[in-house]
Design a protein around this motif. Structure first.
Motif, short mmCIF file in Angstrom:
data_model
loop_
_atom_site.label_atom_id
_atom_site.label_comp_id
_atom_site.label_asym_id
_atom_site.label_seq_id
_atom_site.Cartn_x
_atom_site.Cartn_y
_atom_site.Cartn_z
N ALA A 1 0.83 -1.21 0.00
CA ALA A 1 0.00 0.00 0.00
C ALA A 1 0.87 1.26 0.00
CB ALA A 1 -0.94 -0.02 1.21
N TRP A 2 1.95 1.25 0.82
CA TRP A 2 2.86 2.41 0.86
C TRP A 2 3.51 2.66 -0.50
CZ3 TRP A 2 8.25 1.34 0.47
CH2 TRP A 2 9.07 2.48 0.50
N ALA A 3 3.95 1.60 -1.17
CA ALA A 3 4.62 1.75 -2.46
C ALA A 3 3.67 2.31 -3.52
CB ALA A 3 5.19 0.41 -2.90
N ARG A 4 2.45 1.81 -3.54
CA ARG A 4 1.51 2.30 -4.56
C ARG A 4 1.13 3.74 -4.32
NH1 ARG A 4 0.17 -1.69 -8.24
NH2 ARG A 4 -0.48 0.14 -9.41
N GLU A 5 1.07 4.14 -3.02
CA GLU A 5 0.81 5.56 -2.72
C GLU A 5 1.94 6.44 -3.24
OE1 GLU A 5 0.30 5.79 1.46
OE2 GLU A 5 -1.70 4.89 1.46
N GLN A 6 3.15 5.88 -3.34
CA GLN A 6 4.30 6.62 -3.86
C GLN A 6 4.32 6.63 -5.39
OE1 GLN A 6 6.67 8.14 -1.86
NE2 GLN A 6 5.34 7.62 -0.15
N GLY A 7 3.35 5.96 -6.01
CA GLY A 7 3.32 5.89 -7.46
C GLY A 7 4.28 4.87 -8.03
N ILE A 8 4.72 3.92 -7.22
CA ILE A 8 5.68 2.91 -7.67
C ILE A 8 4.91 1.74 -8.28
CG2 ILE A 8 7.49 1.31 -6.94
CD1 ILE A 8 8.05 3.26 -4.60
N PRO A 9 5.20 1.38 -9.54
CA PRO A 9 4.44 0.32 -10.22
C PRO A 9 4.88 -1.09 -9.80
CG PRO A 9 6.12 1.15 -11.71
CD PRO A 9 6.21 1.99 -10.45
N VAL A 10 4.71 -1.40 -8.53
CA VAL A 10 5.11 -2.70 -8.02
C VAL A 10 3.86 -3.54 -7.73
CG1 VAL A 10 5.14 -1.91 -5.62
CG2 VAL A 10 6.57 -3.86 -6.29
N SER A 11 3.99 -4.85 -7.86
CA SER A 11 2.85 -5.74 -7.56
C SER A 11 2.99 -6.30 -6.15
CB SER A 11 2.82 -6.89 -8.57
OG SER A 11 3.96 -7.72 -8.41
N ARG A 12 1.88 -6.75 -5.59
CA ARG A 12 1.93 -7.36 -4.25
C ARG A 12 2.75 -8.64 -4.27
NH1 ARG A 12 0.15 -10.98 -0.82
NH2 ARG A 12 -0.45 -10.36 1.30
N ALA A 13 2.68 -9.37 -5.38
CA ALA A 13 3.44 -10.62 -5.47
C ALA A 13 4.94 -10.35 -5.39
CB ALA A 13 3.10 -11.33 -6.78
N TRP A 14 5.38 -9.23 -6.01
CA TRP A 14 6.80 -8.91 -5.95
C TRP A 14 7.22 -8.61 -4.51
CZ3 TRP A 14 10.17 -5.33 -4.20
CH2 TRP A 14 11.46 -5.34 -4.72
N VAL A 15 6.37 -7.85 -3.76
CA VAL A 15 6.68 -7.53 -2.37
C VAL A 15 6.74 -8.80 -1.53
CG1 VAL A 15 5.92 -6.26 -0.31
CG2 VAL A 15 5.66 -5.24 -2.58
N ALA A 16 5.80 -9.71 -1.78
CA ALA A 16 5.78 -10.97 -1.02
C ALA A 16 7.02 -11.80 -1.31
CB ALA A 16 4.51 -11.75 -1.37
N ASP A 17 7.42 -11.85 -2.58
CA ASP A 17 8.63 -12.60 -2.93
C ASP A 17 9.86 -11.98 -2.28
OD1 ASP A 17 7.17 -14.36 -4.44
OD2 ASP A 17 7.61 -13.37 -6.37
N ALA A 18 9.91 -10.64 -2.27
CA ALA A 18 11.06 -9.96 -1.65
C ALA A 18 11.10 -10.25 -0.16
CB ALA A 18 10.96 -8.46 -1.89
N ALA A 19 9.94 -10.26 0.52
CA ALA A 19 9.89 -10.56 1.96
C ALA A 19 10.36 -11.98 2.23
CB ALA A 19 8.48 -10.34 2.48
N ALA A 20 9.90 -12.92 1.38
CA ALA A 20 10.31 -14.33 1.56
C ALA A 20 11.81 -14.48 1.34
CB ALA A 20 9.53 -15.20 0.60
N THR A 21 12.36 -13.77 0.41
CA THR A 21 13.79 -13.86 0.13
C THR A 21 14.60 -13.35 1.31
OG1 THR A 21 13.41 -13.55 -2.24
CG2 THR A 21 15.62 -13.09 -1.41
#
Length: 461
Positions: free
Chosen positions: A182-202
């Protein structure tokens, strides 16, 4: 000096000695011209001729064999002014400067300050131009590589982002995957939730402990205050691009531009009041306005057709020879002419033809015919220009209201012109008023913006 040079010199002399164009239109003989050739009278000049010098003629009575002897009367030679015959029995020869309608239109533009640029209407040919158009499909050899690359790169830039900056959001105290997304999308960053989840798991896999235990920032605001997000373009300039992920929808194939060649064609409907009130003087003023405009439009357009309508209480079509001379004894109902004009124009679709409707009369009309019938007809008939020319010498008639009512109805409309001609000197002003209105209507000029000075340095009336 050759024949070509002689011809050019003769033309220059004729042009310099011909009647002034405005004077010719206002007062000259228009009848000597036709649709394809405008003949302007050349001012009469005395041409040089050889004469014997009387000072070397010898004594009186010289010569023999039929020559006069001393004291013998000498018969006058023809041309000495004493021949028999009534004066004025033989007409004199007139010289003319001839020009085609194209030259006439050019000179009228210069003389009156006009600038009409005709519009092409009817498509007469389609040709292939340069390969400047693109389409989604086409032969592989026509693939526009530059456009293909630009589209892929544009999409890549729109979807790329600073991954390190987003990962820092995972180190905010108490933040989970949804909070970071939610924070990233508010910043206008074109990131997906799946990418954030993968980054957290990594991160969890690398450190062997939950992300929540790796708190580095008290809040997202604290993170933003300390960490700057790097624009994608800056990173690409620094690191470069290994590849651009192209897609099939990025493909564009070059096609030749289809160029439509349009004929600049025009139909002109000339309308004239032929009722009993239209005396010879009024008819002549109509001719002096309409005839030069016919020549002008013939010169401006690739193809021009002219139709002629006269009316009293009824309307009928005539040829050009009848148009300016015919006179009936009936009353006046101008709307009858517009009914016929509407029928005639069905032969000339507005999408394919430039259309002009020029009407003239002494402004006398029956009852409320102007307001109830004529004005609605003019509004419904599509035309580049509607014009009405009032020819009313002197003070006019009390019931000559047609021109006034048109002005009240249309005001400053850019496709309606009203002009008044009470004497020959008003003719060129009327022509200017009409044709400059059309110029302003098509974007090529404005009536108010035109120069009002004559090309020869004189002032317009």
């Amino acid at each position: 000096m050759g024949l070509t040079e002689d011809r050019e010199r003769f033309r220059e002399v004729g042009e310099s000695r011909r009647e002034d164009l405005a004077e010719f239109i206002s007062r000259g003989d228009l009848g000597g011209s036709d649709a394809d050739r405008v003949k302007i009278p050349v001012k009469v000049v005395d041409l040089p001729a050889f004469e014997y010098d009387q000072r070397s003629a010898g004594g009186v009575g010289q010569g023999g064999d039929g020559q006069p002897q001393p004291g013998q009367p000498v018969d006058p030679e023809p041309g000495d002014g004493d021949e028999e015959g009534d004066p004025g029995e033989e007409g004199g020869d007139h010289e003319y400067y001839e020009m085609d309608p194209e030259e006439f239109a050019k000179e009228l533009d210069e003389a009156l300050g006009l600038d009409l640029e005709p519009k092409g209407k009817r498509v007469i040919e389609e040709v292939e131009g340069d390969f400047t158009d693109t389409a989604r499909a086409g032969p592989r050899g026509a693939l526009d590589v530059d456009e293909f690359f630009k589209r892929g790169l544009k999409r890549h830039l729109a979807t790329d982002f600073d991954e390190a900056y987003v990962r820092e959001g995972l180190f905010v105290a108490g933040a989970d995957v949804d909070d970071v997304f939610a924070w990233a999308r508010e910043q206008g960053i074109p990131v997906s939730r799946a990418w954030v989840a993968d980054a957290a798991a990594t991160l969890e896999g690398e450190r062997g402990e939950p992300v929540a235990a790796l708190d580095r920032w008290e809040s997202f605001d604290a993170l933003d205050a300390e960490v700057d997000r790097e624009p994608v373009t800056h990173r690409i300039r620094r690191e470069g691009l290994d590849s651009v992920p192209f897609r099939r929808e990025d493909e564009r194939f070059r096609h030749p531009e289809v160029i439509e060649k349009r004929e600049r064609n025009v139909v002109v409907i000339n309308v004239r009041d032929a009722s009993g009130s239209m005396r010879e003087t009024k008819r002549e003023l109509v001719e002096r306005v309409f005839t030069p405009m016919d020549w002008y439009l013939t010169g401006k357009y690739d193809a021009a057709e002219f139709r002629y309508v006269v009316h009293d209480a009824e309307a009928w079509e005539v040829d050009r020879e009848e148009f300016f001379g015919i006179q009936s004894g009936g009353g006046t109902r101008i709307s009858s002419a517009y009914d016929l004009v509407e029928e005639i124009l069905e032969e000339y679709p507005y999408g394919e033809w430039n259309r002009y409707v020029f009407a003239a009369g002494d402004s006398e009309n029956a009852g409320s015919d102007t307001t109830e019938r004529v004005i609605p007809k003019m509004e419904s008939i599509d035309a580049n220009l509607h014009a009405y020319v009032e020819t009313q010498p002197g003070d006019g008639a009390a019931n000559a209201r047609h021109a006034d009512e048109l002005e009240e109805a249309f005001g400053d409309a850019d496709d309606v012109a009203v002009a008044r001609v009470s004497e020959p000197d008003d003719v060129t002003d009327a022509i200017y008023e009409i044709l400059s209105t059309e110029s302003s209507g098509d974007g090529s000029g404005t009536a108010d913006g035109r120069a009002t000075g004559r090309a020869d340095g004189g002032e317009r009336r």
